[in-house]
Structures are given as C-alpha cells and as structure tokens.
Write a protein that holds these residues in place. Sequence first.
Motif, PDB file in Angstrom:
ATOM      1  N   GLY A  13       1.888 -29.899  16.510  1.00 35.35           N
ATOM      2  CA  GLY A  13       2.352 -30.119  17.875  1.00 35.35           C
ATOM      3  C   GLY A  13       3.234 -29.016  18.409  1.00 35.35           C
ATOM      4  N   ARG A  14       3.286 -27.875  17.716  1.00 33.51           N
ATOM      5  CA  ARG A  14       4.188 -26.821  18.192  1.00 33.51           C
ATOM      6  C   ARG A  14       3.674 -26.217  19.484  1.00 33.51           C
ATOM      7  N   SER A  15       2.378 -25.969  19.595  1.00 32.68           N
ATOM      8  CA  SER A  15       1.859 -25.418  20.846  1.00 32.68           C
ATOM      9  C   SER A  15       2.004 -26.414  21.984  1.00 32.68           C
ATOM     10  N   GLU A  16       1.738 -27.688  21.677  1.00 28.64           N
ATOM     11  CA  GLU A  16       1.819 -28.713  22.717  1.00 28.64           C
ATOM     12  C   GLU A  16       3.231 -28.804  23.270  1.00 28.64           C
ATOM     13  N   LYS A  31      -6.574 -29.848  18.880  1.00 32.00           N
ATOM     14  CA  LYS A  31      -6.354 -28.462  19.280  1.00 32.00           C
ATOM     15  C   LYS A  31      -5.601 -27.797  18.143  1.00 32.00           C
ATOM     16  N   THR A  32      -5.645 -26.496  18.117  1.00 32.49           N
ATOM     17  CA  THR A  32      -4.894 -25.826  17.082  1.00 32.49           C
ATOM     18  C   THR A  32      -3.421 -25.941  17.389  1.00 32.49           C
ATOM     19  N   ALA A  33      -2.655 -26.176  16.328  1.00 29.55           N
ATOM     20  CA  ALA A  33      -1.201 -26.286  16.413  1.00 29.55           C
ATOM     21  C   ALA A  33      -0.742 -27.129  17.583  1.00 29.55           C
TER      22      ALA A  33
END
Lengths: 367, 475
Positions: free
Chosen positions: B270-273, A365-367
Amino acid sequence: MSAVKTERAAKRREPLTNTSLLMLISVCIFFFMYAAAIIFMGDSGFTKPQMFFDLLNDNAYLIIIACSLTIVMIGGGINISVGGVIGLTVMACALFLNGNGIENSFLSILLTLLLALGIGLAFGVGQGFLVSYLDIQPFIVTLAGMFLSRGLTTILSVNPVKVTHAGFLELVKTKIKIPWLGYTAQNGNLIPAKLEIGAVVALCVVVLMYVLLRYMRLGRHIYALGGNQQSALMLGINVRRARFSSYVISGVLSGLAGFIFLMHKPTGNASVAMRSEMDAIAASIIGGTLLTGGVGNVIGTFFGVMILATIQKIIGLSPLKESYWQDMTSGAMLGFFILLQSVVLSSRGKKMKLPDWMKIGAPKKTA
Amino acid sequence: MQNDAVLTMRGICKRFPGTMALNHVDFTLRKGEIHALMGENGAGKSTLIKVLDAQNAGISTVYQEITLCPNLTVAENMFIGRDPGKSVHWKEYEKRAAAILDGLGIPARPRQELSRCSLAVQQMVAIARAVDMKCKVLILDEPTSSLDEKEVEMLFKLMRDLRARGVGIIFVTHFLEQVYEVSDRITVLRNGELVGEYAVADLPQVELVAKMMGKDLNDLADLEQVGQKSLGGQEVVYDARGLSSSESRPFDFSIRCGEVNGFTGLLGSGRSESVRAVFGADRVTGGKVQIKGKTVKISKPHDAMTHGIGYLPEDRKRDGIIADLSVRENIILALQVMKGFFHPMSRSQMEKFADEYIQALQIKTASQDTPIKSLSGGNQQKVILARWLLTHPDYLILDEPTRGIDVGTKLEIQKLVLKLAEENMSVTFISSEIEEMLRVCSRLIVMRDRKIVGELSGDDLTQGHVMKTIAGGEQ
Ligand SMILES: Nc1ncnc2c1ncn2[C@@H]1O[C@H](COP(=O)(O)OP(=O)(O)OP(=O)(O)O)[C@@H](O)[C@H]1O
Ligand SMILES: [Mg+2]
C-alpha cells in the motif's frame, strides 16, 4: 499429486469475463422486457410465438450486419458502410433478377446470390486493404465506402425497382411452418407459426460467427488485436492479416444481408436500409461490445438487435406510435446501456456491494 | 570452447537518426549459461536484443514492457500466435497452461483474465510463454524491475533450471547484486560499443561499474558517498490526519520542510496507494489535510499541484510519458500546467530548461526535439523525473524514481534529492531497494497489509531493523 492439483486449478470456476458479463446483462434485459410485454400488452399479440418470429423475420438482415459490425468492433475498428452496401446489393440484385433472362430460375437465383456476396466481398477487400495495409482510419475509409455505395445505388436506378422474377418471388413466399407453435384462429383453422428463410440464415450466421470468434484462430487473433495491438504484434500475430480478414468478413456479411433483405422485401430502392449501420452499431453496443475493442460477443449482439426490435414493436403498438418516439426510446435505451456498462465495469474489483458472481479479486496493483 | 556457442553475433551495427545505437558489437552466448548484458541507460542493450530477436530462430524474448493482451485469459496469452492449427482447443490449452504454471510455481489460473493479474504475475506469465516455446535462447530484458524479492527468487530458480537444461539465457538488469547472484558471464556495452566480455569471477563489482561508466573510479566507496542526510527544519509542510482514498485505508502522515522521508514495505503493502492519496490521484474518501498550517482540500491532482505538491508516478507507461511529444515538451509539461496555459513560456526559456535537465540527469537523446518514445526505457524515466524537478514544488513525491535506471545515474539522482532537500524542498521517496532508501531518507514509514506498522528514524535506520519491521517480527 501435482496432476490432481493442476486438474482442480483448471476446473475452478473463474469470475465472469467482461465479455460474458455484459452479454448476460443484455440477455436478462431482453427476457425481462419481453415478459413485461406479454404481461402488459398480451392482447396485442405478444403472447403468440408468431410475434417473436416476426421480430426475427423483419430484422434478419439487421442481425447479420450487427454481427459483422461486432467482429470489426472487437478488432478495434468500425464499419459504417454496411447499410450502403445493403442498399447497393438490393438494387443490383433486383435489376439482375429482372434483366438476366436466364431460363433456369434456380441458376438465376444462385447467380444473384453470388452477385450479392461479390459486391460485399469487393467492399470488404477494398476497405480492409486501406485500413490494414495503408493504415488509414477505419471511420474515414468506411465513410467513403458508405457514400460510394449509396452513390452507385442511385446510378443504377433512381426509381424503385420491383422484382418480377417469378422464381424469386416464389422463394420470397416460402416460409417454414411450425404448426405446434401456431394458434387457432376464430374460425377454427390452425394457423402455424411462420419463419422466413432469411431468419434461419441469420441465426446460422450468429452461430457460425460465434464459433469463428470463440474457437477459430482467426477469431482469437481479432480479440487480441482489439485488446492491445502492440502486444498482439509481439505475440507473433499477423495483425494486418487479422484486421484485413475482419473487414472482409464484414463486407461479405453485408452482401449476404442485402440478399436477405431482398428476400424479405423484393424491391430495390435508393433509400433501402438507410441508417441501418447505426442500428447495427447500437445493437452491438447494447449486446456488450465495447467500441474500444477486445470485448464483445455475437450472442450478445443478437440479443441487442432483439432488444431494439422489441422496443420498437412495443412503442409501435402503444399510443405513442410516431416514429420519433421509437427513435427517442432507442436513444434512451442506448444511453442507459452504456451507463450501465461503465458502472458495472468500473465497479468490478472495487469494494462495492455487488452480487458475488459479478465480483472479482481486486486487481493487485504493484506496491 | 567456441563450439558450444548457441549464438554468435559479429560486427553488429544499428543506426537511428541522430544516434549510432550499436557500433560493431560482437556477442557470444554459450549453451547453458546465464549471460548478463550490462550498460548504462541508452547503451544499446534493448537494441541489441531487438536485432537478435528479428532472427527468430529458437529465440524467445520477454521485453522490458509487458507485451501480452489484457483481455485474454492467462492460458490464451501463453499459446496465442504460435499454435499453427486453425482452431483453438481450449481444454488442451488450459490443461497445458495449468501444468506449466504449476511447474514454475506461478500463482495464476489458466482461465483468469490477464488484466486481473498483478503486474508481477503478468511478467511471470510472459516468461512462462517464452519457456514453453522450448527455445534454445531466452532473453529477459529487465524482467525484475517490477518484482519483489520473493518473486525475484522464484524467477532465479526458474532461470537456473533452464540453464541446467542447456538453455542459453541473456539477462539484462540494472541490479548489480542480481547479476552476481545468477550470471556466469558479463558483456558490457557503452554508448553502443562493446567494452568487453568477462567471466563473473574475474570482474569485481567496482570494476564492472567502472567499465559501464567508462570512468576509472578508485573504488565503489568513493561512489557511495552520496551526501549528508537532511533532517529538515521545524515547519510542517504537509500534514494529513485520517486520510483515505478508494484504494487506501485511513492513515496519518506529515512531512517537515526540507525533510526526506520514505514509505517502505513489500509490493502490494500500500505504499504507492498512500502517496497517490496524498496527491489526489485516486478518489479521496476522507481525512483532513493541512498545508503549512492551513486546512486545504485536495481531491484531484490539479489541487495538489496548485498547493505546490509534485508527484512522479510509478507506472511511467500509464501515467507518465506522452509518447509522441518531444523530450522538451514532455519536460515542460507540468510546469506549463502549473503556470496555466495563459502564461506561455518563451521558446528560448523552454529550451534552456530542457537543456539544463538533460545535462543534470544525463538524459541520452539525439536532441530536445526527439519524440520521447524513441528514447531507451531508462532515459524515458529520467525525462519524467526532470518534469517534476523543473516545477520546483515545495513537496515532491517520487515513487520508484530509479526503477530501470543505471547505477551511475541512480547515485546522481540520490545526490540531487539530498541537494533539493538542502534547498528546503520536502521529498517523499519510495523505492524497492532498501539500501537506496537508507541512503537518502531520514525517516522511514513502514507499511504492511495496507497499514502503517512502524516508523523508523535515527539509529533505527539499519537494514536489519527495516527488514524486521517489514516482516512483522518484534518491534
Ligand atoms: N526507435 C528509435 N528511434 C531512435 N532512436 C532510438 C530508437 N530506439 C532506441 N534508440 C536510441 O538507441 C540508443 C540505445 O537504446 P536502447 O533502448 O538499446 O538502450 P538500453 O541500453 O536498453 O537502455 P535502458 O537501460 O535505459 O533500457 C538510445 O540512445 C536510444 O535513444
Ligand atoms: Mg532497455
């Protein structure tokens, strides 16, 4: 150098696509089930190849309409009129055979076949037009088609119509004999395995539809359409025509299935192939076709039909032979498959313990 | 001079109910140039492109949203719909696709299913398809909004190669630096009207912004004055220890009342996660969460919302808009959920709220009742932002709130965030643009490979420092 790299990149084994994975599951389950039947119920005939051929003979029409449903479902649609079209075709053909008075029996049968295909074509074109060009919900259109065809069947004749055409009855009796798969009866006679013409036609349909879906432009367009209609449009695909074609193919195949049905049981009847559209949908789903479209394969569907047929046979030969037991096991099987599919599909790409061939790189997934 | 034009449009008009999307626009594209098409959200850029594309003569377009089929392979996505033959030659497709992908340096395999590729790679595949069509005109509508820096560089190299081959490229973006990096000319649209066409060298950035916004601003510095950063008070609003989800590794994180902090890192770090775990958007697998000192359990978005947390998701297509509902209904949605459906709002109240935010965020829409799908890309984004601002949560998480939004409004949003912080709202802000993060955040949490690798605040908040921490040099 770059050419070599390119070559290698193209050769690299890819993880199975969802389509092939789901198909593989149903193929494995079929063989597992059939093997179990041979081991545990061998004395009721499962050891003889004839049992397998009988499954094919009895379900030839179902294989054909299941393929026709698979194609429509891959395109993101549905067609519940197939059973009705079979009923209508069977009745119309029976009446036509008995009443046409054509001397030449070959010509008479040929015309009957054309009549069957024509009825299917008419339904396919009509429904396809309404769904694709007028954007009406396929469920509603084909529901109407189902009522219409059943109604027409009753108008043609309320009473069962037995085919009396001698040439056709000859055709019904014609079977392909395969001696080396036969068995020796108690009196020492060799009884060859018998395959009906209908079963051969059904197998040909599976192969043809496989080729169509995999190697023809139209087939790929149907997949694209089911994957994402908006994108398909943007990719320059004639979405309406692809969808229309899928319904036309489905209609013609239903007509063909009607003819094959008549070759198996030469009697027209208002309730012929009742509910068979539901069996066809179930078989498609068991074979790995997703109702949401874009995923599926007729080989899987073939095994879907065979799985359902085998279950019914097993139940029929077991002490639980009432028809409600057959229904319940079919229902349970369908539920089990859908559960299995959703578990497998949702666990792909996640960090779950799956065998390697089922795994895929986690979709980034993005970011 | 005019002879080498590959494309000329004169007096183009396009009317939608309630809006004049294009009003007598002229546009000229020359052979072998990269031509930036600029304008605010809703200025008519995408509309102009769609009008152009309908001509369909040697023009290929990569749209703002990805338009490929997820269930087909990469190779098939590159060739489907344009091969005149009746049958499919898989071997040949795959060989040609491999050559093209290789030539363009796109990290995808021909037989890979498209849904298994990252968004960025999918975007590149769409471009590869367009490139292979041997077009004379290539149109790219905001192709860079979901790409990281390296990928943008790759794309630019590709664009320059094509330019050298004589292809005319129309490039739409809201990143001004990118325009100055690759473009030769700029055409500016405003409110569906042509402002003018300029050579890049003749139009400094400040003037470009002024032309787009239609205001004569003295200088960009004036515009840059966003406001005072907010350090926040003492009270800890949200605190997580060892929080983990199906998509993220365990991490510790907390935010104080009125603080604005941010997660930064490369795409895929992994910032969105992480913020999805905070909001309960992915399956939470462990950790202890306290809100204002009380231990709570957040396992789904609804829990988070009842505890006063709001979240603007990154992927507006998937998690955000409800295409057929009106702008007003889309704005009211989250507030209505929070209030519960048994406490309906009055119509006039809803209208008031909607109006307020349409004003505040300058959402360009014909009316409140317009279905959101007929808004321009950037304006849809603003509607979703409005939805969460309206709920006035104690703690608001914004994941890429300014993606696809024009410069002027970007600054408005940054100002708004700081104003909310002053009113004691805590905000977590995620953006791919480091400058933007530096402007609003008083604390930056840096991630790499799905782990928190550093935390910067105070004097450490400089571009250089952040880049170094992201890259993983000395700390
Ligand atoms: N299908 C439609 N129906 C009604 N109005 C539309 C439709 N498509 C676009 N519009 C309107 O036309 C105007 C121009 O939209 P367009 O998408 O061209 O903007 P844009 O310049 O691409 O903006 P952005 O930077 O946000 O993508 C907007 O006001 C939009 O609301
Ligand atoms: Mg746009």
